[in-house]
Design an enzyme around this catalytic site. Structure first.
Site, PDB file in Angstrom:
ATOM      1  N   LEU A 262      19.925   2.073   5.937  1.00 23.41           N
ATOM      2  CA  LEU A 262      19.034   1.231   5.133  1.00 23.41           C
ATOM      3  C   LEU A 262      18.164   0.393   6.077  1.00 23.41           C
ATOM      4  CD1 LEU A 262      18.594   1.125   2.173  1.00 23.41           C
ATOM      5  CD2 LEU A 262      20.381  -0.572   1.944  1.00 23.41           C
ATOM      6  N   HIS A 263      17.257   1.076   6.763  1.00 28.87           N
ATOM      7  CA  HIS A 263      16.435   0.513   7.828  1.00 28.87           C
ATOM      8  C   HIS A 263      15.001   0.441   7.371  1.00 28.87           C
ATOM      9  CE1 HIS A 263      18.458   1.287  11.963  1.00 28.87           C
ATOM     10  NE2 HIS A 263      18.890   0.212  11.356  1.00 28.87           N
ATOM     11  N   ALA A 264      14.190  -0.187   8.171  1.00 27.63           N
ATOM     12  CA  ALA A 264      12.738  -0.088   8.094  1.00 27.63           C
ATOM     13  C   ALA A 264      12.204   0.211   6.718  1.00 27.63           C
ATOM     14  CB  ALA A 264      12.249   0.967   9.075  1.00 27.63           C
TER      15      ALA A 264
END
Lengths: 87, 565
Positions: free
Chosen positions: A14-16
């Site tokens: 659950l990045h960027a």
């Protein structure tokens, strides 16, 4: 209150982009949106909370919507997780 | 007058904008009316938010996405909880509260042991600095929106700086470090902006608002130029303009020597935006499209779709004209967070370019599929960098064939006869060029690296830069080997290093039989004119003379003599 479980499919976690897409989407709704992952509860309207939770790929996530538009909120957010936030 | 090394020709007049980190001392005090202090803090944050919103509005593509996420962080109430507590409960002044409040968030991200999150820590530190600057009423510089006629003064421009830089309003660049081939210099030449490097303490000598004139050919910098100096520079500027206009007539011509021997004159580009300059200068194609920008300007691995769009844009813009796309060419000397490349003692001899791709086939395939798909929209070729052995070429081609099969299975259109070539930039490749030529469709000699690997001189090392020379007879012999190797298998040989547009070097290359010259778009017309003045037989004679020389000095002297004739 509505809850539903999904598995995070985005390879980088659950990045960027997924993190900002989730915060953007959750902020559209009036209801409270929380996600429970790895024993932590995260405010899904806060990009910093989402990113600092460091949720990795293949993690099981419980989405929790509580408030007047919870029905629509949970539907759209589950959908977004399944679409890998457009990645 | 100050002097540095001129790296991009032209005369520039303008007002200085100095890019440097502000050193800031933060006082710790307490305030009587925390409510007012909260308002002061929120006003400062609001201004930072508005500045960022403006950048988001004018940005496109990847930059817009990055800046949007950055804006969301600014707007996130979580960011300021600690700061506001420190003001309301502990009655600290806004500056000190921002310092400790933001630092707690920064530390949270830094402690996550994740490259990407460390990057967010830097974003938050950046926001903190901007808020502190607003609190101190300092002007912050937004380099994507500069006033007209700006002379940029910096220690060195980073890749991310130049990605945002508002080129149309920059009339000159002065930097403290960097050589002729540094990123800043190449970028300045591409955009035809006069530039001077190696000006010691430039960011201390010049101040925001200084009136400056620079001469990018001589490296001269005039602070508050006198009437006389201004007039002289204007005269030079007019002369340069006339020369450029004189070159206009070469736009409609082929590239031929006096005795009608035709060569191909093509351009090096770094991003799809450079195509404008390629077309303006009437290049006959693109001899080198560096694909690194897609990887460097991105927070994540660029997807097949993103890459496809970028390649397609260039393919369509160039129509029938050839475009050679070089596959990913990076190593441990370039920081690409998501690739998690280790720092190496010898990055130029290390895990990079084709070596990295052959070891990460999934990454390589994404790029090859994107190029293949884009090949349906123009005249694309694929070039593999840093080939040192025939096995690497075979392996790369095998993976390309797998990608073609995949696309066949998915019924996706591509050019089934797409050409594949290799860079000749390692001496071992030049030495086995006869064999390599039988298994690919073209060569392109990368002189910058070929010199570095031949004479064992690191490109950026100032202390030994004298030894780095294209005139070294060993380099010239390797160039000849590569050209002859290509011709033995009836394939063409190009060159995409700086040497291909060097006025002294071009006659030698014509004499050695080079087929394709690839260069900065701004050098095309000048080189076309130069080639038109040459006689191929004379160039061949010159090349034969030079091939038996043993010293670089002797070679350079002879080439100068030839040019003066």
């Amino acid at each position: 209150m509505k809850t539903e479980k999904v598995v995070l499919e985005n390879e980088t976690g659950l990045h960027a982009r997924p993190a900002s897409e989730l915060a953007k989407l959750a902020s559209k709704f009036k209801c409270n949106v929380k996600i429970n992952a790895n024993g932590k509860t995260i405010d899904a309207k806060s990009i910093l909370s989402i990113m600092s939770a460091g949720v990795k790929a293949k993690t099981e996530i419980e989405i929790e919507c509580d408030g007047e538009d919870e029905e629509n909120a949970i539907k759209e957010i589950v959908e977004a997780f399944k679409n890998k936030f457009g990645e | 007058m100050f002097k540095g090394k001129g790296v991009s020709v032209g005369i520039g007049f303008g007002t200085a904008v100095v890019l440097k980190e502000q050193e800031r001392k933060i006082e710790k005090t307490t305030v009587d009316e925390p409510e007012k202090e909260i308002i002061r803090f929120k006003d400062a944050l609001k201004q930072v938010e508005e500045d960022t919103q403006q950048i988001v509005d004018s940005a496109t593509g990847t930059e817009k996405e990055i800046m949007s996420a950055y804006l969301m962080i600014i707007q996130d109430p979580t960011l300021t909880v600690e700061t506001e507590n420190a003001i309301s409960n502990l009655k600290y002044n806004a500056e000190y509260a921002v310092d400790i409040g933001f630092n707690s968030v920064i530390q949270l991200f830094e402690s996550m042991d994740d490259e990407y999150m460390a990057g967010r820590a830097r974003d938050i530190a950046d926001i903190k600095n901007r808020v502190l600057a607003k609190l101190a009423n300092e002007e912050t510089i937004n380099i994507s929106k500069l006033p007209e006629n700006t002379i940029i003064v910096a220690t060195e421009l980073t890749t991310s700086d130049t990605a945002k830089l508002d080129f149309k309003n920059v009339s000159g660049i002065i930097s403290e470090i960097g050589g002729t081939n540094s990123h800043t210099s190449i970028m300045a030449r591409t955009h035809a902006i006069p530039a001077i490097t190696r000006v010691e303490d430039a960011t201390k000598i010049f101040r925001n608002g200084d009136k400056i004139a620079i001469n990018g050919s001589t490296g001269e910098i005039f602070l508050n130029p006198t009437q006389e100096e201004t007039e002289q520079l204007q005269k030079l500027q007019k002369q340069l303009k006339e020369e450029t206009e004189e070159l206009e007539k070469y736009k409609k011509l082929d590239t031929r020597t006096k005795d009608d021997y035709k060569v191909e004159l093509v351009a090096n580009i770094g991003t799809p935006a450079d195509i404008e300059s390629v077309i303006k200068n009437s290049a006959e194609g693109v001899g080198l499209f560096r694909s690194e920008f897609l990887y460097m300007d991105n927070e994540n691995m660029p997807t097949e779709e993103e890459q496809f769009e970028a390649y397609k844009k260039v393919a369509e813009a160039m129509g029938d004209k050839p475009v050679i796309i070089r596959t990913l060419d990076v190593g441990g000397d370039k920081e690409i967070k998501y690739l998690h490349l280790e720092k190496e003692a010898n990055p130029f001899l290390g895990y990079r370019a084709i070596r990295l791709c052959l070891d990460n086939i999934a990454i390589f395939k994404i790029q090859l599929r994107a190029i293949l798909r884009a090949s349906a929209f123009g005249n694309l070729s694929i070039m593999f960098p840093m080939i040192s052995s025939i096995e690497e070429l075979r392996e790369a081609k095998k993976i390309l064939e797998e990608c073609k099969k995949e696309l066949d299975g998915e019924n996706i259109n591509y050019n089934k006869n797409i050409k594949t070539g290799i860079m000749i930039e390692i001496p071992s490749a030049a030495l086995i060029s006869v064999g390599l030529a039988t298994e690919c469709d073209f060569f392109s000699i990368g002189t910058n690296d070929l010199i570095q690997y031949t004479v064992a001189v690191e490109r950026g090392n100032e202390k030994i830069s004298k030894l780095y020379t294209k005139y070294h007879p060993a380099v010239i012999k390797l160039v000849k080997l590569a050209i002859d190797g290509a011709h033995s298998a009836n394939i063409f040989c190009g060159m995409c290093g700086e040497a291909a547009s060097d006025e002294l070097y071009v006659p030698l290359l014509v004499g050695l039989g080079l087929d394709e010259f690839s260069m900065n778009p701004n050098s095309i017309l000048k080189t076309r004119k130069r080639i038109g003045e040459l006689d191929r037989k004379e160039c061949e004679k010159l090349a034969n003379e030079i091939l038996i020389m043993t010293s670089a000095e002797e070679v350079e002297k002879r080439l100068k003599e030839f040019a003066d004739k």
